[in-house]
Write a protein that holds these residues in place. Structure first.
Motif, mmCIF file in Angstrom:
data_model
loop_
_atom_site.group_PDB
_atom_site.id
_atom_site.type_symbol
_atom_site.label_atom_id
_atom_site.label_comp_id
_atom_site.label_asym_id
_atom_site.label_seq_id
_atom_site.Cartn_x
_atom_site.Cartn_y
_atom_site.Cartn_z
ATOM 1 N N VAL A 1 0.841 -1.201 0.000
ATOM 2 C CA VAL A 1 0.000 0.000 0.000
ATOM 3 C C VAL A 1 0.877 1.252 0.000
ATOM 4 O O VAL A 1 0.642 2.197 -0.761
ATOM 5 C CB VAL A 1 -0.941 -0.001 1.232
ATOM 6 C CG1 VAL A 1 -1.729 1.288 1.291
ATOM 7 C CG2 VAL A 1 -1.859 -1.204 1.169
ATOM 8 N N ALA A 2 1.926 1.239 0.834
ATOM 9 C CA ALA A 2 2.777 2.428 0.949
ATOM 10 C C ALA A 2 3.492 2.698 -0.377
ATOM 11 O O ALA A 2 3.593 3.857 -0.809
ATOM 12 C CB ALA A 2 3.798 2.233 2.061
ATOM 13 N N ALA A 3 3.973 1.630 -1.034
ATOM 14 C CA ALA A 3 4.687 1.833 -2.299
ATOM 15 C C ALA A 3 3.745 2.443 -3.343
ATOM 16 O O ALA A 3 4.108 3.377 -4.065
ATOM 17 C CB ALA A 3 5.236 0.505 -2.802
ATOM 18 N N THR A 4 2.508 1.905 -3.377
ATOM 19 C CA THR A 4 1.529 2.469 -4.320
ATOM 20 C C THR A 4 1.299 3.938 -4.018
ATOM 21 O O THR A 4 1.321 4.797 -4.897
ATOM 22 C CB THR A 4 0.197 1.709 -4.198
ATOM 23 O OG1 THR A 4 0.478 0.330 -4.094
ATOM 24 C CG2 THR A 4 -0.679 1.967 -5.401
ATOM 25 N N THR A 5 1.094 4.238 -2.722
ATOM 26 C CA THR A 5 0.855 5.636 -2.330
ATOM 27 C C THR A 5 2.030 6.496 -2.750
ATOM 28 O O THR A 5 1.838 7.596 -3.264
ATOM 29 C CB THR A 5 0.696 5.734 -0.803
ATOM 30 O OG1 THR A 5 -0.167 4.701 -0.380
ATOM 31 C CG2 THR A 5 0.141 7.084 -0.412
#
Length: 1577
Positions: free
Chosen positions: A120-124
């Motif tokens: 999720v963090a990488a996508t964000t």
């Protein structure tokens, strides 16, 4: 509280009491380390979400550009790639965690929770980055920097703890963690780099950036080079364009301009540098290799594309590998009892070894999905890069060819070394073939690798038997190559026949009036049908080879599979396992495509070699001589383009494009010699000139052209007058001597305006008029600024106003090749007007009077040359044959046989060369007599104007019809409701398709549908049988093994050979059906084409004459050429491809659904998505296709018209302007083509992703149902193999649908003509009731005759009554439009007689069959029409008469001696339109033709209008003597021709005004006839 904590903790670390002990130190507890890993992710999410949500309310510092596409942080692509990798690794980590968690008894969230949060963090992070980049707020990037640092540190701790453990080397998790550490480190480095370059923090002065020039220019709509990686890969930026096309069509404005890097100029400079660099100083004459220069200029993108291609091909093999593992796994799980798993623990946490991970079928399914997505993305990227490069290269080549054309030496063109046809071929064919070669060339080196890899894998799965299957494929490839070459040859032959057919059709349509009046239409129709028959024979061969090619493509995989499995069975005494079988099956599917394509690619490579050779020869051909003053006319100033400026840096960014072109290739000006006397404009001293064939055309020329005076050049035809002008313009090669142009004082200013005259250009009007495809006004101003006063003066001088008034849009009417055809005189006057209008000191006019009649020439001489040019003090050089104008000349040059005979004023010649002067005098007297004669006749010009008016009378009507046509379409489309419009545009034209199929014959349609369905069911049956067979073997073997006893061999073998037998039979049936279907489709198409053309031809030839007046010839011809070609050659293969791909997809989805019904749930959303994608794409694709077609034509026309008007363009010095225009046209066409191919990529990426989702869904469904033990593993393999084929064919369905829709338009157009009414050929009497020799006497009664052209129009004849006695000579006269011609047509029943009747010898002509009526009367038309063929054929196409009769007719028409002198006599050749005879001779042939048909009524429709006096006298004599006993009706153009008639009828507005003997009528002085005669005297 504690309990809550405990509960939460339990789920996070598992419910083992030791999970929370930190006795060994905090960091040694893996659960704590995993929790630590969560910190950075949560930190990032907490910080970025508020910024993303709040910050977007106030977007302040945006630069006004296509801002959301501007990428300006360094390391941009690197960051996207790393983030994608990061996401991939997180997915692996997550799946590993989930699997481990399932193995351990209790939930251990810490195994997969951090991975999920990391994802999720990488996508964000990437979303956040993208938004910051597009809004240009670099300070906020600090957040990401902190995140990367934290993540890097926490992951490093984790890695360090793992490394301490002894047995960790076999864990997957160790490698995953190591990868993550590396990725985080790299991302941190990228972030530091951004800080270093942009200095947005820690530095005093942050760097300012400006967007690239292309983006500041809002005209650039092609954003592919400027968008981020994700958008580049998926063509996301095209969504608005493609979806918007649904609401309103895409126009040129919508696709905008090309980005600078793709413009033709940029690429031309690159290619040119590469080309010129090969010319070394040591060896300046070496011809540079085009291949090498192409490689230097465009090699890098091709390498990039090949890299993408290799990656895609390697990823493609993931499919078969994953399928075999999944099938194995599912069978294995079924067979192996649970519970004997060995586990590896690390601090009581279970971790998997990499081998175990790849054994898990769910993970394999996800991997397969990712591999497919990546493979498709790479493949499309590779295609896109090659296409873009190909388009760039085509632009560069076109510019190169164009520059060469502008420098071609004139002798090349005239001596026929380089014909216009060759140049057009270079532009239209060779460049496109090179472009296509570039599109396909990565295949040349990618395919062999793919084939080798495929065979190695096959060997791995199936052992040596695979080699047999592979051998089948490889051995059949040459056969395909053979078929492909045969196809190309057949296509050539077909093309020849169809060109022939179109030529014949054109002749028929041009002479349709004559054919109908003589009742010959069927004879000519048969000759077209005969040519069509030949064409159909070669089309049959074409169809046969095409179907063979399709058959090979479909049958090879079946044959290969058959060979492989039979061999396997023989070698191994048993069938293969399901995993092996289906891996092999999908490998064969992969292998067939490259082999099928390879033959095409090789063929294109061969063509490309030929094209390059032709191009090389062209670029090496002679240029205009550098030895004249024209020194290095447009040879590039080398310094400008040389290296120091860098590749494209030669382009100065600040200046607009246009000036660059000029600077880049500045023509050096004509060298000026100060001459002895200032009043000489041009001097030639001791000049000898040649056209380059070593024969001197002009020798020993010494002349001077005085400034500001009128010089005339006279001499016989062919004595070198025009050559002298061209020699002065530098178009000829000077052997010795030279041409010198004087320099004029620069300060000279014209009185009206202060435009100083352009020194270097010469206004030149060539003998053969040359027009641009542009409006009349543009043809005259020719790039000069428009000055109303001057323009008006020029038009008056050339008396063009009356002609302009006739044109439908005045001087804004398009003329030229594609515009309206003007007559010779009109064209010539426009060219002269162009020369007068140009503001140049020197004007060269090459025989401007040749096509003009006497009044016009006088007017032009007085007003134009003497007044307009001389008042301006311009130097005029005039070549002429009209000696009566010599008195106006200030200086005369008399030429003879390529040398100057005399030079001086008229007085000089009179005193010095009395002989010459007398000779001229006699000639002048002769010309004066001609002049008087000329004045008697009506001038040629009025005739020309009349033809023009006729053309427009019909043309305006045509335009109405066209508009009606368009209105109908518009009405169909423009419903009040907007949504219906959009629906209309996306509807598939089912009605037209049905019409097409039904014209192919119902039996064929039925056969096609039936055999297609049967073939696909058999193919499914083969694969299903294979699945059953392999599963059965597997099962029997498997169960035996676990019981510890082997089943008896005999049963298995018996079963096996039974399976094998059925398999062989099915395969054989499949191959046969492939053959049948491919043949039926092609031959269905062929019979449809045959019927459509046959009906079209018959309908059109039998249509009433009115139809031809209102339908433009071009439109009818298009139906016969372009549309027929599409129906003949393109529709059948598109139809085949469409049905094949659709049925393959449907059968594939059907198979998957029948094996795992749960798959249908996933299918619904996919089907909806697919529906919308194809709906939007089809509309957009059609528009872009139209744009591509419509922008191609002007480009080709520009090339051909430049080649035709070379001398004029060079004399005017307008090269730069024409180059500019060429670059604009090329760029426009390239933009359309780029968008079209980008739209194709858009579609393919989307359908490919859908296909990948289908594979994922199928795999998930199989895995799910296999857990519940619903079916054997073999069927799973079957389902997955089919899912893989579906991905390959989805985009073909849409592409073929779109193509078919475009192609069906041709059928629709042909159909619209099939509904025209035919003339009523029957009549109420039978042909047998008419007496053999009717009409004997030729008595004509006209009673109350009313005639109109169309029930919608007003009558043209109103209640006409007349009686003509047998053998009378009747003259009919009246002004234009008084109904004279309509009366003559009424005799032949060509017009609508709606009241009254004409009775000839007692029979009402309306009752007669048309064929009979028209074959018994004779007519000579106003415009003489001859057909190509022999003279005999022209006089008597029905082959009814003897030679004597024909000779007699020729004698009467005074042609006998001329025809006798021709080679072949009566069988002498007549070229198209009778061009090899003069107009007068043609008219006499028409007379002879009328005489051959011995009919007692003879009608002459203004037949003497286009004839000189002498011929006319002949005609009059003939009519009086040879036709003494026949009734002759003459429609008079010039009244004096009917003064001798027995009866004169004067008409006005469709009524008879006067009706009596000419003598009586002349006595009434105020009568109309008398006034006509007065006017004509």
């Amino acid at each position: 509280m504690e309990q809550l904590d405990g509960g939460r903790a339990l789920s996070f670390c598992g419910n083992n009491s030791t999970a929370y002990s930190v006795k060994n130190g905090v960091l040694n507890n893996p659960c704590f380390v995993d929790a630590l890993n969560l910190v950075p992710h949560v930190f990032l999410l907490f910080i970025t979400f508020p910024i993303l949500f709040i910050g977007w309310g106030s977007q302040s510092s945006k630069v006004q550009i296509h801002h959301n596409t501007w990428l300006h942080f360094p390391g941009h692509n690197m960051r996207w790639i790393l983030t994608f990798l990061l996401l991939l690794v997180h997915v692996c980590e997550f799946s590993e965690g989930i699997v481990c968690n399932m193995v351990m008894g209790t939930n251990h969230l810490h195994l997969f929770m951090p991975a999920f949060m990391g994802f999720v963090a990488a996508t964000t992070s990437v979303v956040y980055y993208h938004n910051i980049e597009t809004s240009n707020f670099p300070k906020l990037l600090l957040v990401l920097f902190i995140y990367w640092v934290l993540a890097f540190i926490t992951k490093s701790i984790k890695l360090w703890k793992f490394a301490e453990d002894k047995g960790a080397a076999q864990y997957v998790r160790l490698y995953i963690t190591a990868l993550l550490v590396i990725l985080y480190g790299l991302l941190m480095a990228v972030e530091i780099n951004v800080i270093r370059v942009r200095k947005y923090v820690f530095f005093a002065n942050p760097q300012k950036v400006k967007p690239p020039e292309d983006l500041q220019d809002l005209g650039v709509r092609f954003l592919q080079p400027f968008v981020n990686l994700l958008s580049k890969a998926t063509y996301w930026w095209m969504n608005p364009l493609i979806i918007g096309a649904h609401k309103r069509p895409i126009e040129l404005k919508k696709i905008g301009k090309l980005p600078i890097a793709m413009r033709a100029l940029t690429n031309y400079l690159r290619l040119k540098d590469a080309y010129e660099d090969q010319r070394t100083p040591e060896d300046p004459d070496r011809s540079p290799s085009i291949w090498r220069s192409m490689y230097r200029a465009f090699g890098r993108p091709i390498l990039l594309s090949s890299t993408f291609r290799y990656l895609a091909d390697l990823l493609g093999f993931a499919g078969p590998l994953c399928i075999s593992r999944i099938v194995d796994q599912l069978n294995f799980e079924k067979d192996v009892p649970e519970g004997n798993n060995t586990t590896v623990t690390h601090f009581e946490n279970y971790h998997m070894s990499s081998y175990d991970l790849l054994q898990n079928s769910s993970i394999l399914a996800v991997l397969l999905f990712l591999a497919l997505i990546l493979q498709r993305t790479f493949l499309q990227a590779s295609y896109y890069v090659t296409i873009e490069t190909g388009i760039n290269m085509r632009g560069a080549l076109l510019a190169m060819i164009y520059n060469k054309i502008l420098r071609l030496s004139t002798s090349n063109m005239s001596m026929g070394e380089m014909t216009l046809g060759q140049i057009n071929n270079l532009v239209a064919i060779e460049t496109n073939q090179l472009m296509w070669f570039l599109f396909l060339c990565p295949n040349l080196w990618a395919m062999p690798v793919q084939i080798v890899m495929g065979i190695i894998l096959l060997r791995h799965f199936m052992g040596s038997s695979a080699l047999v299957g592979a051998a089948v494929i490889v051995l059949l490839a040459p056969v395909q190559y053979l078929i492909a070459t045969k196809l190309a040859d057949t296509q050539k032959i077909t093309l020849e026949h169809s060109t022939d057919r179109v030529k014949k059709t054109t002749e028929i349509l041009k002479g349709i009036k004559l054919l109908k009046l003589y009742a010959w239409e069927n004879i000519f129709c048969d000759s077209v049908e005969e040519t069509r028959g030949k064409e159909l024979t070669s089309l049959r061969t074409f169809a046969f080879y095409t179907s063979m090619s399709i058959f090979m493509n479909a049958a090879i995989p079946i044959a290969a599979v058959l060979a492989t499995f039979v061999t396997y069975h023989i070698l191994n005494k048993g069938g293969p396992s399901p995993s092996q079988a289906f891996a092999a099956l999908s490998l064969f599917h992969i292998l067939v495509t490259p082999l099928f394509l390879l033959s095409t690619v090789v063929r294109f490579a061969v063509k490309a070699l030929v094209s390059v050779q032709k191009l090389g020869e062209f670029l090496q051909s002679d240029e205009i001589g550098d030895d004249s003053w024209r020194n290095g006319d447009i040879s590039v100033s080398f310094e400008a383009g040389k290296k120091p400026m860098g590749m494209t840096k030669a382009i100065n960014r600040k200046q607009p494009m246009r000036y660059q072109m000029d600077n880049y290739e500045q023509p050096t000006r004509r060298q000026m010699r100060p001459s002895e006397t200032e009043d000489v404009a041009v001097k030639v001293t001791g000049g000898s000139f040649t056209w380059g064939n070593n024969l001197l055309t002009l020798s020993d020329i010494n002349i001077r052209i005085p400034t500001g005076q009128l010089t005339m050049i006279v001499g016989q035809v062919g004595c070198g007058k025009s050559s002298l002008l061209l020699a002065m313009l530098g178009e000829m090669q000077a052997i010795e001597g030279g041409v010198y142009w004087s320099k004029q004082p620069d300060c000279e200013v014209i009185h009206e305006g202060n435009i100083s005259k352009n020194r270097n250009s010469v206004a030149y009007a060539a003998q053969k008029s040359w027009l641009l495809n542009a409006t009349v006004e543009e043809n005259i101003t020719f790039g000069s600024p428009f000055n109303k006063q001057r323009y008006k003066a020029v038009i008056d001088a050339c008396s063009l106003q009356p002609d302009i008034d006739l044109l439908p849009f005045g001087d804004q009417t398009e003329i030229g090749e594609r515009g309206i055809n003007l007559s010779g005189g009109q064209r010539q006057r426009i060219c002269v007007a162009r020369a007068l209008y140009q503001n140049t000191n020197i004007v060269f006019l090459d025989d401007p009077f040749s096509a003009l009649d006497i009044h016009l020439s006088d007017h032009l001489m007085q007003e134009g040359i003497l007044k307009f040019l001389q008042d301006d003090k311009r130097t005029v050089v005039l070549v002429t044959h009209k000696l009566q104008y010599l008195i106006h000349a200030d200086w005369i040059i008399a030429m003879k046989d390529g040398t100057v005979l005399r030079e001086g004023t008229l007085k000089d010649i009179q005193t010095h060369d009395i002989e010459l002067y007398d000779h001229w005098k006699t000639l002048m007297n002769r010309q004066d007599q001609g002049l008087e004669k000329d004045i008697q006749q009506d001038s040629q010009t009025t005739l020309e104007r009349k033809t023009l008016r006729r053309a427009f009378y019909s043309r305006e009507a045509k335009n109405q019809i066209d508009d009606e046509d368009e209105e109908e379409e518009a009405e169909e489309e423009d419903d009040d409701n907007f949504s219906t419009t959009t629906n209309r545009r996306s509807k598939i034209p089912w009605k037209v398709c049905w019409c097409y199929l039904s014209s192919g014959g119902f039996f064929m349609v039925f056969l096609m549908i039936f055999s297609k369905l049967l073939k696909h069911s058999v193919i499914v049956a083969i694969d299903y049988w294979l699945a059953n067979w392999t599963s059965k073997i597997n099962n029997s073997a498997g169960t035996g093994m676990f019981n510890g006893t082997r089943p008896t061999n005999t049963t298995v073998q018996g079963q096996d050979s039974y399976y094998l037998l059925v398999f062989i039979i099915l395969c054989a049936a499949g191959i046969t059906l492939c053959l049948i279907t491919s043949l039926t489709v092609e031959f269905l198409g062929l019979s449809a084409a045959t019927n459509l053309h046959h009906n079209l031809l018959n309908k059109i030839i039998h249509a009433p004459i009115r139809f031809f007046d209102i339908t433009p010839l071009g439109q009818i011809l298009n139906r016969f050429s372009a549309d027929t070609n599409i129906i003949d050659q393109h529709i059948p293969s598109t139809l085949e491809s469409l049905t094949r791909s659709t049925l393959l997809c449907l059968s594939g989805i059907g198979v998957i659904a029948s094996i795992t019904p749960i798959f249908l749930v996933a299918l619904v959303p996919l089907a909806v998505a697919f529906y919308f994608i194809q709906k939007y794409f089809r509309v957009a694709s059609k528009d872009l296709q139209d744009l591509d077609d419509s922008t191609q034509l002007p480009l080709l026309c520009h090339f051909s018209e430049t080649a035709e008007g070379l001398t004029t363009i060079r004399a005017f010095r307008h090269e730069a302007r024409f180059k500019q225009r060429m670059l604009e046209l090329t760029d426009t066409n390239n933009t359309a083509y780029l968008f079209l191919s980008a739209a194709n990529r858009w579609l393919e990426v989307r359908t490919d992703y859908l296909g990948a989702v289908i594979v994922l869904a199928a795999a998930a469904a199989s895995i799910w149902s296999s857990h519940y033990g619903l079916h054997p593993g073999g069927l799973v393999g079957l389902g997955l193999t089919y899912a893989l084929t579906v991905t390959n064919y989805l985009n073909w369905v849409v592409r073929n649908l779109a193509d078919l829709e475009v192609q069906m338009a041709a059928v629709k157009k042909v159909n619209s003509f099939l509904s025209t009414e035919s003339e009523n050929y029957e009549g109420s009497m039978d042909a047998s009731q008419v007496p053999e020799n009717w009409p004997q006497d030729g008595e004509i009664k006209i009673q109350g005759l009313c005639v109109r052209y169309d029930p919608m129009l007003k009558p043209v004849l109103k209640h006409v009554n007349a009686y003509i006695k047998p053998g009378q000579k009747v003259g009919i006269c009246g002004r234009t439009g008084s109904g004279k011609s309509s009366l003559s047509l009424a005799f032949f029943n060509m017009v609508d007689i709606f009241e009254g009747k004409i009775i000839i010898d007692g029979i009402d002509i309306c009752k007669l069959p048309l064929q009979t009526l028209r074959s018994r009367l004779s007519i000579i038309l106003q415009d003489p029409v001859l057909f190509s063929g022999s003279i005999r054929f022209n006089l008597d196409p029905e082959k009814m008469c003897t030679d004597d009769r024909l000779w007699e007719a020729l004698e009467i028409a005074q042609l006998k001696n001329m025809v006798k002198a021709l080679p072949g006599g009566l069988d002498a050749v007549v070229t198209e339109g009778g061009e090899n005879f003069s107009v007068g001779q043609r008219q006499l042939f028409c007379l002879a033709r009328a005489f051959v048909r011995k009919s007692s009524i003879f009608i002459m429709d203004e037949a003497t209008a286009s004839i000189d006096m002498a011929t006319e006298n002949i005609l009059q004599k003939v009519v009086m003597t040879a036709f003494a006993d026949r009734t002759v009706v003459t429609i008079a153009h010039r009244v004096h021709t009917i003064l001798t008639a027995d009866l004169v009828i004067v008409m006005k507005r469709g009524n008879i005004m006067e009706y009596d003997k000419p003598e009586t009528l002349l006595e009434q002085e105020d009568g109309m006839f008398a006034s006509f005669v007065k006017a004509d005297m």
